[in-house]
Design an enzyme around this catalytic site. Structure first.
Site, short mmCIF file in Angstrom:
data_model
loop_
_atom_site.label_atom_id
_atom_site.label_comp_id
_atom_site.label_asym_id
_atom_site.label_seq_id
_atom_site.Cartn_x
_atom_site.Cartn_y
_atom_site.Cartn_z
N ASP A 79 42.69 21.18 25.31
CA ASP A 79 41.42 21.91 25.37
C ASP A 79 40.26 21.02 25.83
O ASP A 79 40.40 19.79 25.92
CB ASP A 79 41.10 22.55 24.01
CG ASP A 79 41.30 21.59 22.84
OD1 ASP A 79 41.39 20.36 23.06
OD2 ASP A 79 41.35 22.05 21.68
N HIS A 154 43.42 26.57 12.98
CA HIS A 154 43.47 26.68 14.45
C HIS A 154 44.28 25.53 15.07
O HIS A 154 44.38 24.45 14.50
CB HIS A 154 42.08 26.81 15.08
CG HIS A 154 41.26 25.56 15.18
ND1 HIS A 154 39.89 25.56 15.01
CD2 HIS A 154 41.57 24.28 15.48
CE1 HIS A 154 39.43 24.35 15.20
NE2 HIS A 154 40.43 23.54 15.48
N GLU A 159 41.40 30.07 17.65
CA GLU A 159 40.82 30.37 16.35
C GLU A 159 41.55 31.53 15.66
O GLU A 159 42.28 32.29 16.33
CB GLU A 159 39.33 30.74 16.54
CG GLU A 159 38.50 29.66 17.20
CD GLU A 159 38.17 28.49 16.27
OE1 GLU A 159 38.87 28.28 15.27
OE2 GLU A 159 37.20 27.76 16.57
C1 GLP Z 1 39.24 20.40 17.14
C2 GLP Z 1 40.32 20.40 18.22
C3 GLP Z 1 41.70 20.55 17.66
C4 GLP Z 1 41.86 19.62 16.47
C5 GLP Z 1 40.92 20.03 15.38
C6 GLP Z 1 40.98 19.15 14.15
O1 GLP Z 1 38.56 21.57 16.96
N1 GLP Z 1 40.13 21.39 19.23
O2 GLP Z 1 42.65 20.28 18.67
O3 GLP Z 1 43.18 19.66 16.00
O4 GLP Z 1 39.59 20.02 15.86
O5 GLP Z 1 40.23 18.00 14.32
P1 GLP Z 1 40.30 16.74 13.41
O6 GLP Z 1 41.58 16.07 13.73
O7 GLP Z 1 39.11 15.92 13.79
O8 GLP Z 1 40.24 17.21 12.00
#
Ligand code: GLP
Length: 257
Positions: A79, A154, A159
């Protein structure tokens, strides 16, 4: 009880609950490195966020120690935020360059990251999304997809409520995601409201998937993902239907398993 390979068998799901973030990152890196070593050419699906940083650190170290060679690796990121150009310090393009791509020998033209268009260019964006999806297929499909997970379950930026049939497209971020990701920006109002994300269907097409989670704030999402019913209100729960998924979590994230 974990078996001799460190797996807990929860109704045949492969779950590794490891002591801490470092162990989680090492276990994930080992799987990525072995996948690359055992194939002539590997297509990796990359994730961002804070969770895979340790994994990427281990991959860089592995590369420096001569344990892994990225020259025949192709990558597709999950993404990208809409509206941040690739030089913005919070764009996922920048993140990947800083934390992995500029530190290993992956070919520049083997790297694919969705293009973060401006808020108004929906037409170009749709075309680009279709091309991205086509390019994944033309590259032979993703061999190993790395995933983190949002507190709301997600994956990528898919979402709660996302259709399981979704492919790469422009998505609106949930308010809770904007709040969770505000920590990376000066102000919550600076967090983009939209992103380009591979869809659930795009993710499920990967041959193998590893999902990483660390920290107590992920415990609920992991419980629902691994043991809950399969519902698009918990997008990651669809992974229960994937034949080759490994959940690699630390003790805190795995607390409710
Ligand atoms: C973001 C990304 C995801 C990721 C998630 C969790 O929104 N788009 O791909 O898995 O956050 O992030 P973190 O690893 O910082 O908790």
């Amino acid at each position: 009880m974990a078996d001799s390979n460190g797996y807990y068998d929860l109704d045949l799901k492969r779950v590794m609950v490891l002591d801490n973030y470092e162990e989680m990152s090492k276990a994930a890196a080992e799987i990525v490195i072995n996948t690359i070593k055992n194939k002539e050419r590997t297509v990796l699906g990359m994730a961002t966020g804070s969770t895979p940083l340790g994994l990427y650190g281990n991959l860089v170290q592995g590369y420096k120690q001569g344990k892994v060679d990225f020259s025949n690796t192709v990558s597709f990121n999950l993404d990208e935020y809409v509206g941040l150009d690739s030089g913005h310090s919070q764009s996922y393009n920048y993140y990947m360059r800083e934390n992995l791509f500029s530190l290993v020998n992956i070919e520049h033209d083997h790297v694919n990251i969705p293009h973060g268009f401006s808020e108004n260019s929906d037409k170009d964006c749709n075309e680009d999304c279709i091309n991205y999806e086509t390019k994944i297929q033309q590259s032979g499909g993703i061999d190993l997809q790395i995933l983190g997970i949002g507190n709301n379950g997600h994956i990528g930026f898919n979402e709660p409520g996302t259709s399981f049939d979704s492919i790469t497209r422009k998505v609106k971020l949930a308010d809770e995601t904007i709040k969770a990701n505000a920590r990376f920006f000066d102000d919550e109002s600076d967090v983009p409201k939209y992103a380009i994300s591979m869809g659930i269907k795009s993710i499920m097409r990967a041959r193998k998937i590893i999902l990483l989670a660390s920290g107590i704030e992920k415990a609920h999402a992991i419980e629902k993902t691994v043991k809950g019913s399969i519902t698009n209100m918990v997008p990651a729960s669809i992974l229960q239907l994937h034949p080759e998924v490994i959940y690699i979590v630390d003790k805190d994230a795995g607390k409710n398993l």
